[in-house]
Write a protein that holds these residues in place. Structure first.
Motif, PDB file in Angstrom:
ATOM      1  N   GLU A 170       0.725  -1.173  -0.095  1.00 12.78           N
ATOM      2  CA  GLU A 170       0.034  -0.111  -0.027  1.00 12.78           C
ATOM      3  C   GLU A 170       0.914   1.099  -0.001  1.00 12.78           C
ATOM      4  OE1 GLU A 170      -3.101   0.124   2.928  1.00 12.78           O
ATOM      5  OE2 GLU A 170      -3.919   1.947   2.174  1.00 12.78           O
ATOM      6  N   TYR A 171       0.434   2.285  -0.735  1.00 13.89           N
ATOM      7  CA  TYR A 171       0.998   3.569  -0.776  1.00 13.89           C
ATOM      8  C   TYR A 171       0.086   4.714  -0.377  1.00 13.89           C
ATOM      9  CZ  TYR A 171       5.253   1.550  -2.643  1.00 13.89           C
ATOM     10  OH  TYR A 171       6.454   0.456  -2.917  1.00 13.89           O
ATOM     11  N   ASP A 172       0.425   5.945  -0.190  1.00 10.46           N
ATOM     12  CA  ASP A 172      -0.471   7.065  -0.096  1.00 10.46           C
ATOM     13  C   ASP A 172      -0.775   7.476  -1.505  1.00 10.46           C
ATOM     14  OD1 ASP A 172      -0.257   6.888   2.554  1.00 10.46           O
ATOM     15  OD2 ASP A 172       1.229   8.237   2.772  1.00 10.46           O
ATOM     16  N   VAL A 173       0.340   7.553  -2.273  1.00  9.72           N
ATOM     17  CA  VAL A 173       0.076   8.001  -3.710  1.00  9.72           C
ATOM     18  C   VAL A 173       1.110   6.976  -4.634  1.00  9.72           C
ATOM     19  CG1 VAL A 173       0.590   9.722  -5.422  1.00  9.72           C
ATOM     20  CG2 VAL A 173       0.018  10.336  -3.029  1.00  9.72           C
ATOM     21  N   LYS A 205       5.271  16.894   1.654  1.00  9.75           N
ATOM     22  CA  LYS A 205       5.840  16.053   2.907  1.00  9.75           C
ATOM     23  C   LYS A 205       5.176  14.688   2.721  1.00  9.75           C
ATOM     24  CE  LYS A 205       7.983  19.783   4.148  1.00  9.75           C
ATOM     25  NZ  LYS A 205       9.240  19.980   3.418  1.00  9.75           N
ATOM     26  N   ILE A 206       4.886  14.435   1.569  1.00  4.55           N
ATOM     27  CA  ILE A 206       4.022  13.133   1.380  1.00  4.55           C
ATOM     28  C   ILE A 206       5.177  12.091   0.701  1.00  4.55           C
ATOM     29  CG2 ILE A 206       2.443  11.459  -0.079  1.00  4.55           C
ATOM     30  CD1 ILE A 206       0.578  14.222  -0.228  1.00  4.55           C
ATOM     31  N   THR A 207       5.856  11.086   1.571  1.00  4.55           N
ATOM     32  CA  THR A 207       6.703  10.404   1.036  1.00  4.55           C
ATOM     33  C   THR A 207       6.558   8.859   0.695  1.00  4.55           C
ATOM     34  OG1 THR A 207       7.434  10.115   3.004  1.00  4.55           O
ATOM     35  CG2 THR A 207       8.491  11.986   2.066  1.00  4.55           C
ATOM     36  N   ASN A 208       5.362   8.516   1.081  1.00  9.61           N
ATOM     37  CA  ASN A 208       4.834   7.167   1.002  1.00  9.61           C
ATOM     38  C   ASN A 208       4.262   6.948  -0.421  1.00  9.61           C
ATOM     39  OD1 ASN A 208       4.379   4.262   1.300  1.00  9.61           O
ATOM     40  ND2 ASN A 208       2.634   4.702   2.366  1.00  9.61           N
ATOM     41  N   ILE A 209       5.275   6.926  -1.444  1.00 16.14           N
ATOM     42  CA  ILE A 209       4.770   7.206  -3.084  1.00 16.14           C
ATOM     43  C   ILE A 209       5.472   5.947  -3.577  1.00 16.14           C
ATOM     44  CG2 ILE A 209       4.798   8.787  -5.027  1.00 16.14           C
ATOM     45  CD1 ILE A 209       5.352  11.096  -2.979  1.00 16.14           C
ATOM     46  N   ALA A 210       4.970   5.641  -4.724  1.00 14.73           N
ATOM     47  CA  ALA A 210       5.514   4.685  -5.673  1.00 14.73           C
ATOM     48  C   ALA A 210       5.642   5.144  -6.983  1.00 14.73           C
ATOM     49  CB  ALA A 210       4.916   3.287  -5.611  1.00 14.73           C
ATOM     50  N   ASP A 266      -0.729  -6.575  -6.737  1.00 12.34           N
ATOM     51  CA  ASP A 266      -1.846  -5.402  -6.658  1.00 12.34           C
ATOM     52  C   ASP A 266      -1.042  -4.438  -5.565  1.00 12.34           C
ATOM     53  OD1 ASP A 266      -3.147  -7.038  -8.265  1.00 12.34           O
ATOM     54  OD2 ASP A 266      -4.824  -7.491  -6.572  1.00 12.34           O
ATOM     55  N   ILE A 267      -1.549  -3.257  -5.766  1.00 13.57           N
ATOM     56  CA  ILE A 267      -1.079  -2.345  -5.006  1.00 13.57           C
ATOM     57  C   ILE A 267      -2.260  -1.413  -4.526  1.00 13.57           C
ATOM     58  CG2 ILE A 267       0.462  -0.283  -4.718  1.00 13.57           C
ATOM     59  CD1 ILE A 267       2.182  -1.352  -6.746  1.00 13.57           C
ATOM     60  N   LYS A 268      -2.309  -1.275  -3.100  1.00 13.95           N
ATOM     61  CA  LYS A 268      -3.500  -0.420  -2.610  1.00 13.95           C
ATOM     62  C   LYS A 268      -3.195   0.976  -2.687  1.00 13.95           C
ATOM     63  CE  LYS A 268      -5.897  -3.656   0.346  1.00 13.95           C
ATOM     64  NZ  LYS A 268      -5.974  -3.899   1.809  1.00 13.95           N
ATOM     65  N   THR A 269      -4.155   1.864  -2.970  1.00 13.67           N
ATOM     66  CA  THR A 269      -3.800   3.281  -2.999  1.00 13.67           C
ATOM     67  C   THR A 269      -5.122   3.871  -3.075  1.00 13.67           C
ATOM     68  OG1 THR A 269      -2.466   5.325  -3.696  1.00 13.67           O
ATOM     69  CG2 THR A 269      -3.228   3.588  -5.316  1.00 13.67           C
TER      70      THR A 269
END
Lengths: 89, 418
Positions: free
Chosen positions: B32-35, B56-61, B227-230
Motif C-alpha cells: 500500500e502507498y499514499d500516492v 511532505k508526502i513520501t509514501n509514494i511509488a 496488486d497495490i492499494k492506494t
C-alpha cells in the motif's frame, strides 16, 4: 514508407495520401437537438487505440477519393482498405 | 544520500571510484502507498519529487513499465522556453523557467542548463506583426522577449541563408534570450535520485494492468508485480495515456502520434542559439558534443510505434536545408521517434477526473520536456491538495466541452491537420 492500396487506383506510396483521422466517428444527425456532450464526443474525443484502427485517408495526389484503411497503430501493418461507402465487416 | 561535489569527486578518484552509492534503489513494491504515480518519466519523477519536498508526502511509488529515462524524457530535443502568448501557458511555463534556473542546485545534479536563447524566424511582414504581438503579451507576463530585425538576426546567426534567391526570406525574428536547453537524461536521473533519497519507491519494469475502483473512488491498481492499494493515482504516461484511459472506460480529447528527431555527426561550434523555421515546422540547436539536434513535424497518423517513417524526416530536413544550407553536407548520426499525447487544442491537461483519487497529466504534444518541473510542481499540488493549483487551472479536462480552449497557435482542433 507506408504503401496503401487505394480501392480505386491500386497500391500507392504514402506520399500521395493525406490522413483524415478515426473513421468510426459519426457526425450527430442533422435536424435534431444536439447536446454539448454529443458535439464534444464528435469533435474532440477519440479512442486512439493501440492496435487495429479504422481510419480515413484522402488520396489527394491521385483519384482524390476518401477511403477507409484498417491499420495497426503499433506495427503500421495495413490489413485492408475500403471505399468510403463500403461496409466494414 | 551522498552529496555530489568537486570534493567528493576527488575523494572517489583516489579510492578508485569504488565508493559511489547507487543513485536510486530497486525496491519491491509494497502492499500500500499514499500516492502511486504511473509513469517514471520526467513528469512522473518530478511529481514524486515535489510531493515529497513541498507536500511532505513520501509514501509514494513511481511505477514504470520500462526503465527510468527510456521514454520521451530521453527522446526529446531538450529545448526549454516559455515564449507563449496566452496567460494560461505563459505564466505556467515561466514558473518552469524559474525552476529550471535553480534545478542543478536543488537536485545536486548538473543538468547542464544552458540559457542560450531561442530565435523564432519570421518570413513576412504579417509574421513580424504577429511576433510583435506575442512578444508584447510575453513581456506583460514578465517573460523576456526581443523583436529582432533582419540585420540583428544576421549578426546572431550568420549561417542562416540570407541570399536573395530563397523562397522564404528572413524578415526578422522573435527571441526569448532566457530560453535554452538542458541535458535531458540528467533531469530524469536528478529527480529520480532526490525522490528516492526522500523515501519514494521507484519501481521499474512494472506494468499497470488494471485499476480497482469502487463507488467512483480509487482503491488501488493491478500491476505485473502484484496488486497495490492506494487512494490516489496520478497518470503521467504521455503517449500511453489512451491505453490506460481505456482500462478506466474513459475517452479523452487526445490522440497518440509519432514525432521524430535526429542528430547529425558532431561538428565544431557553429550555432549559438536554438533556431526555429517560421514557414514550416523545423527547429535546430547544437549539442555540447557538437551534433546538430533537429526535429519538426509529426508523422501525421495515429501511431504507438516509437519508430518513424522516412517521408516525414525528408520533409522536415528539406525545411532545415532551406534554413541552413550547410546541413546538406552533414552525415546523419541517429534518428529516433517518440509517441506524443496530442491534445485537440495543442495545450496540456492537468486536472482531477470524475473518479475520486484519479488525477490526469497528459496532452503535452510537442513540448513536454520544457514543462517537466512546472508540470511536476502543479501536478503534485493537484494530487496533494485535491484541487488544481492556480498555474494549471486553465489546463482543465472539461475545457473542450465548455469551449474554453487554449488555442495557442490557432492550429485548429484536429491534431492531424495541425
Amino acid at each position: 514508407m507506408l504503401y496503401i492500396k487505394c480501392p480505386h487506383c491500386g497500391l500507392r506510396s504514402q506520399n500521395e495520401f493525406a490522413y483524415g483521422g478515426d473513421a468510426s466517428v459519426k457526425r450527430p444527425e442533422l435536424n435534431k437537438e444536439i447536446s454539448d456532450q454529443e458535439w464534444d464526443e464528435f469533435v474532440y474525443l477519440r479512442k486512439s487505440p493501440r492496435g487495429k484502427h479504422l481510419e480515413l485517408w484522402h488520396h489527394v495526389s491521385g483519384c482524390r477519393q476518401w477511403i477507409k484503411v484498417l491499420r495497426d497503430t503499433s506495427t503500421h501493418e495495413i490489413f485492408n482498405t475500403y471505399k468510403s461507402e463500403e461496409k466494414v465487416g | 544520500m551522498q552529496k555530489y561535489s568537486f570534493l567528493s569527486l576527488i575523494k572517489n578518484a583516489f579510492s578508485g571510484h569504488k565508493g559511489w552509492e547507487v543513485a536510486w534503489k530497486d525496491p519491491t513494491p509494497k502492499k500500500e502507498y499514499d500516492v502511486v504515480i504511473i509513469g517514471g518519466g520526467g513528469h512522473g519523477l518530478a511529481t514524486a519529487y515535489y510531493l515529497a519536498k513541498e507536500h511532505k508526502i513520501t509514501n509514494i511509488a513511481v511505477i514504470e513499465k520500462g526503465w527510468i529515462g527510456g521514454g520521451n524524457v530521453g527522446r526529446n530535443t531538450t529545448i526549454i522556453r516559455s515564449n507563449y502568448m496566452h496567460d494560461e501557458n505563459g505564466l505556467f511555463y515561466e514558473k518552469g523557467m524559474d525552476l529550471w534556473r535553480s534545478m542543478s542546485q536543488d537536485l545536486n545534479f548538473n543538468i547542464m542548463f544552458s540559457p542560450r536563447g531561442i530565435i523564432n524566424l519570421a518570413h513576412s511582414d504579417a509574421q513580424m506583426n504577429a511576433y510583435a504581438r506575442r512578444g508584447n503579451s510575453m513581456r506583460l507576463n514578465g517573460i523576456d522577449a526581443v523583436l529582432l530585425d533582419r540585420e540583428e538576426v544576421k549578426k546572431k546567426v550568420p549561417v542562416l541563408d540570407f541570399s536573395d534567391n530563397v523562397r522564404f526570406p528572413i524578415f526578422g525574428a522573435l527571441m526569448q534570450p532566457s530560453a535554452g536547453t538542458a541535458r535531458h537524461d540528467a533531469v530524469a536521473w536528478g529527480y529520480a535520485r532526490q525522490a528516492d533519497s526522500m523515501g519514494v519507491d521507484i519501481i521499474q519494469h512494472c506494468e499497470v494492468t488494471g485499476f480497482d475502483i469502487s463507488n467512483g473512488k480509487m482503491q488501488g491498481i493491478k500491476t505485473s508485480r502484484g496488486d497495490i492499494k492506494t487512494k490516489k493515482v496520478g497518470l503521467c504516461v504521455a503517449g500511453s495515456t489512451s491505453i490506460l484511459a481505456e482500462m478506466l472506460n474513459m475517452t479523452l480529447p487526445i490522440e497518440t502520434h509519432l514525432l521524430q528527431a535526429c542528430v547529425s555527426e558532431p561538428i565544431k561550434p557553429i550555432l549559438d542559439h536554438v533556431v526555429t523555421f517560421g514557414a514550416g515546422h523545423f527547429y535546430c540547436s547544437q549539442s555540447d558534443k557538437g551534433e546538430m539536434v533537429m526535429g519538426g513535424d509529426l508523422d501525421g497518423y495515429n501511431s504507438y510505434a516509437q519508430r518513424g517513417n522516412l517521408p516525414t524526416l525528408q520533409h522536415v530536413l528539406t525545411e532545415g536545408i532551406a534554413m541552413f544550407p550547410f546541413l546538406s553536407k552533414l552525415n546523419m548520426l541517429r534518428t529516433w521517434g517518440g509517441i506524443m499525447d496530442m491534445s485537440m487544442d495543442g495545450s496540456p491537461i492537468i486536472d482531477k477526473t470524475h473518479i475520486a483519487g484519479l488525477y490526469l497529466n497528459c496532452g503535452w504534444c510537442y513540448g513536454g520536456f520544457k514543462a517537466t518541473p512546472a508540470s511536476g510542481f502543479t501536478f503534485a499540488h493537484t494530487i496533494a491538495q485535491d484541487r488544481v493549483h492556480e498555474l494549471n487551472s486553465g489546463f482543465r479536462l472539461d475545457r473542450f466541452s465548455t469551449g474554453h480552449l487554449i488555442d495557442e497557435k490557432g492550429l485548429g482542433t484536429k491534431t492531424w491537420i495541425s
